[in-house]
Design an enzyme around this catalytic site. Structure first.
Site, PDB file in Angstrom:
ATOM      1  N   HIS A   1      40.767  54.118  21.005  1.00  0.00           N
ATOM      2  CA  HIS A   1      40.843  54.079  19.536  1.00  0.00           C
ATOM      3  C   HIS A   1      42.113  54.800  19.092  1.00  0.00           C
ATOM      4  O   HIS A   1      42.513  55.791  19.682  1.00  0.00           O
ATOM      5  CB  HIS A   1      39.625  54.774  18.906  1.00  0.00           C
ATOM      6  CG  HIS A   1      39.402  54.373  17.488  1.00  0.00           C
ATOM      7  ND1 HIS A   1      40.088  54.941  16.450  1.00  0.00           N
ATOM      8  CD2 HIS A   1      38.605  53.434  16.954  1.00  0.00           C
ATOM      9  CE1 HIS A   1      39.696  54.376  15.316  1.00  0.00           C
ATOM     10  NE2 HIS A   1      38.812  53.453  15.586  1.00  0.00           N
TER      11      HIS A   1
ATOM     12  N   ASP B   1      32.747  49.076  18.899  1.00  0.00           N
ATOM     13  CA  ASP B   1      32.496  47.700  19.366  1.00  0.00           C
ATOM     14  C   ASP B   1      31.794  47.642  20.709  1.00  0.00           C
ATOM     15  O   ASP B   1      31.404  46.556  21.150  1.00  0.00           O
ATOM     16  CB  ASP B   1      33.838  46.950  19.450  1.00  0.00           C
ATOM     17  CG  ASP B   1      34.430  46.754  18.076  1.00  0.00           C
ATOM     18  OD1 ASP B   1      35.527  47.264  17.817  1.00  0.00           O
ATOM     19  OD2 ASP B   1      33.740  46.142  17.234  1.00  0.00           O
TER      20      ASP B   1
HETATM   21  C1  SDX Z   1      38.209  48.877  15.864  1.00  0.00           C
HETATM   22  O1  SDX Z   1      41.324  51.661  13.212  1.00  0.00           O
HETATM   23  C2  SDX Z   1      40.066  51.635  13.170  1.00  0.00           C
HETATM   24  O2  SDX Z   1      39.419  52.496  12.570  1.00  0.00           O
HETATM   25  C3  SDX Z   1      39.439  50.437  13.878  1.00  0.00           C
HETATM   26  C4  SDX Z   1      37.920  50.410  13.906  1.00  0.00           C
HETATM   27  C5  SDX Z   1      37.336  50.301  12.519  1.00  0.00           C
HETATM   28  O3  SDX Z   1      36.185  50.724  12.336  1.00  0.00           O
HETATM   29  O4  SDX Z   1      38.014  49.689  11.631  1.00  0.00           O
HETATM   30  O5  SDX Z   1      37.425  51.572  14.538  1.00  0.00           O
HETATM   31  C6  SDX Z   1      37.402  49.170  14.677  1.00  0.00           C
HETATM   32  O6  SDX Z   1      39.144  48.121  15.776  1.00  0.00           O
HETATM   33  C7  SDX Z   1      37.889  49.599  17.149  1.00  0.00           C
HETATM   34  C8  SDX Z   1      38.893  49.238  18.304  1.00  0.00           C
HETATM   35  C9  SDX Z   1      38.453  47.915  18.918  1.00  0.00           C
HETATM   36  N1  SDX Z   1      39.442  47.455  19.932  1.00  0.00           N
HETATM   37  C10 SDX Z   1      39.168  47.487  21.231  1.00  0.00           C
HETATM   38  O7  SDX Z   1      38.145  47.968  21.730  1.00  0.00           O
HETATM   39  C11 SDX Z   1      40.258  46.843  22.105  1.00  0.00           C
HETATM   40  C12 SDX Z   1      40.515  47.734  23.334  1.00  0.00           C
HETATM   41  N2  SDX Z   1      41.176  48.957  22.878  1.00  0.00           N
HETATM   42  C13 SDX Z   1      42.592  48.977  22.836  1.00  0.00           C
HETATM   43  O8  SDX Z   1      43.310  47.822  22.847  1.00  0.00           O
HETATM   44  C14 SDX Z   1      43.213  50.192  22.178  1.00  0.00           C
HETATM   45  O9  SDX Z   1      42.535  51.292  22.629  1.00  0.00           O
HETATM   46  C15 SDX Z   1      43.280  50.215  20.658  1.00  0.00           C
HETATM   47  C16 SDX Z   1      43.951  49.000  20.131  1.00  0.00           C
HETATM   48  C17 SDX Z   1      41.917  50.333  20.075  1.00  0.00           C
HETATM   49  C18 SDX Z   1      44.080  51.441  20.264  1.00  0.00           C
HETATM   50  O10 SDX Z   1      45.343  51.226  20.726  1.00  0.00           O
HETATM   51  P1  SDX Z   1      46.517  52.323  20.536  1.00  0.00           P
HETATM   52  O11 SDX Z   1      46.055  53.516  19.798  1.00  0.00           O
HETATM   53  O12 SDX Z   1      47.717  51.598  20.021  1.00  0.00           O
HETATM   54  O13 SDX Z   1      46.736  52.817  21.997  1.00  0.00           O
HETATM   55  P2  SDX Z   1      47.678  52.096  23.050  1.00  0.00           P
HETATM   56  O14 SDX Z   1      47.426  50.632  23.050  1.00  0.00           O
HETATM   57  O15 SDX Z   1      49.066  52.579  22.834  1.00  0.00           O
HETATM   58  O16 SDX Z   1      47.099  52.712  24.431  1.00  0.00           O
HETATM   59  C19 SDX Z   1      47.488  54.006  24.877  1.00  0.00           C
HETATM   60  C20 SDX Z   1      47.317  53.968  26.398  1.00  0.00           C
HETATM   61  C21 SDX Z   1      48.076  52.805  27.053  1.00  0.00           C
HETATM   62  O17 SDX Z   1      48.326  53.179  28.394  1.00  0.00           O
HETATM   63  P3  SDX Z   1      49.821  53.852  28.756  1.00  0.00           P
HETATM   64  O18 SDX Z   1      50.861  52.889  28.226  1.00  0.00           O
HETATM   65  O19 SDX Z   1      49.833  55.183  28.033  1.00  0.00           O
HETATM   66  O20 SDX Z   1      49.806  53.958  30.253  1.00  0.00           O
HETATM   67  O21 SDX Z   1      45.929  53.729  26.719  1.00  0.00           O
HETATM   68  C22 SDX Z   1      45.810  52.480  27.377  1.00  0.00           C
HETATM   69  C23 SDX Z   1      47.061  51.712  27.082  1.00  0.00           C
HETATM   70  O22 SDX Z   1      47.327  50.762  28.099  1.00  0.00           O
HETATM   71  N3  SDX Z   1      44.623  51.834  26.827  1.00  0.00           N
HETATM   72  C24 SDX Z   1      43.725  51.148  27.514  1.00  0.00           C
HETATM   73  C25 SDX Z   1      42.747  50.762  26.588  1.00  0.00           C
HETATM   74  N4  SDX Z   1      43.083  51.206  25.371  1.00  0.00           N
HETATM   75  C26 SDX Z   1      44.248  51.870  25.513  1.00  0.00           C
HETATM   76  N5  SDX Z   1      43.663  50.826  28.839  1.00  0.00           N
HETATM   77  C27 SDX Z   1      42.590  50.091  29.221  1.00  0.00           C
HETATM   78  N6  SDX Z   1      41.594  49.680  28.391  1.00  0.00           N
HETATM   79  C28 SDX Z   1      41.648  50.012  27.074  1.00  0.00           C
HETATM   80  N7  SDX Z   1      40.694  49.612  26.264  1.00  0.00           N
END
Ligand code: SDX
Length: 429
Positions: A306, A363
């Site tokens: 998140h 989710d």
């Molecule tokens: C919602 O904003 C809100 O409030 C949203 C929400 C709401 O109520 O409105 O809470 C609802 O959208 C919840 C999120 C739902 N999405 C997912 O579950 C999709 C999976 N999660 C990710 O794609 C990610 O965690 C996000 C999009 C939720 C957040 O992304 P960020 O903050 O931009 O973080 P990032 O993509 O830059 O990740 C940071 C690191 C990366 O690794 P490095 O480059 O540092 O090595 O963490 C890794 C990412 O690759 N990473 C994950 C991961 N999420 C982040 N690796 C594996 N699986 C994951 N799910």
């Protein structure tokens, strides 16, 4: 504590005031940065940028805190009531009994759609994504209610808000019924919000669907836990569109489109698809977590991570409990819940997730609950939209009521080519 920030640019000092929020969070007010310095800030994804001041919801991501108008989310778990939370978010206080009864009556009175809207459903292919239909039909709704365009006073706004919150269920149910080739079921004025929605989804002209109290409470909680979440992608979209003074319906239709994305509200569908892929493919949870850590795999552990929560998402904890309670009361055994639990157990002990502070988000378990109730996967994000609608409406109204509110218009850093001349086509290489 300093109440100013000093910026030194090209040898010159500039001071900017510090704003402090209710919970001590602090912001550097840079509203006149460009006018005074010629500089803009750069913050792709706005991870460090506050777009507004808001009194609706507070999140402390480091400590896993979520409060609606100051009330901790956990306090809504007993006798969960989505309609009451909708009022709280929009009007800023828990409704008195008279306010609650009056708002419920408005929701009941507004539940039907204009009969001619049915033609729009018929125009969609059965396979149409329900989120496409939802966004289109919310916009179409405004064509039948021109009175909702100029919401100058709270009385008009309240009817429009009730109309949208009520009719969104009917639109969602009709989209589902069209997709399965079954007749539309009219809303039943004798039923409350959630039982009426499930009635429109699952009843037949000859057989009324009965909503078990445990299901009613579970879906009320799912909806209210999705009701608002500060300036998330879809809510920021609603504010952005509303900032041009576009009407409430157009703004919320845009919010549906933003929520559709798999990184946002579409994640609940992606979670179920992931769990099903693991189950059907007989992939071990350990192997899947390994893939999710491998950047080359393009696989993510959906429902994990998140932008704001760097601790548990309190909603995920509550939804995990609801899933357990609901499935055991209904006597449903869902292997996907077992897989979800195992994935969570493995990830929470894996340094990759621990170091990146990746925890289950809202989710991760919500889809298990909706699946247990018989809601098809492709309707999960539609339910997220129904839940989030009061939050969108609250933010749209808060912005509309804010004195001096301006159209949102971010700046950029141009990195394209310098000035070049146009070349007539017959002279191009
Ligand atoms: C919602 O904003 C809100 O409030 C949203 C929400 C709401 O109520 O409105 O809470 C609802 O959208 C919840 C999120 C739902 N999405 C997912 O579950 C999709 C999976 N999660 C990710 O794609 C990610 O965690 C996000 C999009 C939720 C957040 O992304 P960020 O903050 O931009 O973080 P990032 O993509 O830059 O990740 C940071 C690191 C990366 O690794 P490095 O480059 O540092 O090595 O963490 C890794 C990412 O690759 N990473 C994950 C991961 N999420 C982040 N690796 C594996 N699986 C994951 N799910």
């Amino acid at each position: 504590m300093l109440n100013e920030a000093t910026l030194i640019l090209d040898g010159q000092e500039y001071r900017f005031s510090i704003r402090e929020g209710t919970e001590g969070e602090r912001a550097i007010d840079i509203q006149d940065l460009r006018a005074r310095t010629g500089y803009v800030t750069l913050d792709p994804g706005y991870g460090n940028t506050g777009s507004c001041q808001s009194a609706i919801t507070f999140i402390d991501g480091e400590n896993g805190i979520l409060r609606y108008r100051g009330i901790p989310i956990e306090q809504f778990e007993q006798a969960p009531n989505f309609v009451e939370v909708a009022w709280l978010l929009i009007f800023g206080h828990l409704p008195s009994d008279a306010e609650y009864q009056s708002f419920s009556a408005d929701l009941t009175a507004c539940a039907n759609l204009d009969e001619s809207m049915k033609h729009h459903f018929e125009g969609f292919p059965r396979s149409a994504p329900p989120m496409a239909i939802l966004s289109a039909m919310i916009n179409a709704l405004s064509c039948f209610h021109p009175e909702f365009f100029d919401l100058e006073d709270q009385a008009h706004f309240r009817i429009a808000a009730a109309g949208l919150i009520s009719k969104v269920r009917t639109i969602a149910a009709y989209a589902y019924r069209h997709s399965i080739g079954q007749p539309y079921i009219y809303p039943d004025p004798a039923l409350r919000y959630v039982p009426n929605f499930l009635h429109m989804l699952f009843s037949q002209p000859y057989a009324e669907h009965f909503c078990e109290p445990v299901v009613r409470d579970a879906i009320n909680l799912v909806l209210l836990l999705h009701a608002d979440h500060e300036q998330n992608c879809s809510t920021s979209t609603v504010r952005m569109v509303g900032s041009s003074q576009a009407n409430l319906f157009a703004s919320c239709a845009a919010g549906v489109c933003a929520l559709w994305g798999p990184l946002h509200g579409g994640a609940n569908v992606a979670v179920l698809e992931m769990l099903d892929q693991i189950y059907q493919g007989q992939i071990s949870p350990e192997d899947y977590v390994h893939m999710a850590k491998d950047k080359d795999s393009k696989v993510r552990l959906m429902g994990f991570g998140h932008r704001v929560y760097k601790n548990f998402d309190p909603r995920a904890r509550m939804l995990a409990n609801v899933a357990e309670r609901l499935l055991s009361t209904l006597g449903v055994k869902d292997p996907l819940l077992d897989i979800a639990r195992k994935l969570e157990e493995i990830a929470l002990e894996d340094p990759y997730f621990v170091e990146r502070k990746l925890y289950p988000n809202v989710d991760f378990y919500s889809g298990i609950i909706m699946r247990a109730v018989g809601i098809p996967t492709n309707m999960f994000t539609v339910l997220f939209s129904i839940g989030r609608l009061p939050g969108w409406i609250a933010h749209w109204w808060e912005q509309a009521q804010t004195r001096g509110s301006k159209i949102a218009r971010p700046r950029q850093l141009y990195v394209g080519s310098g000035v070049t001349d146009h070349v007539p086509r017959d002279q191009r290489s």
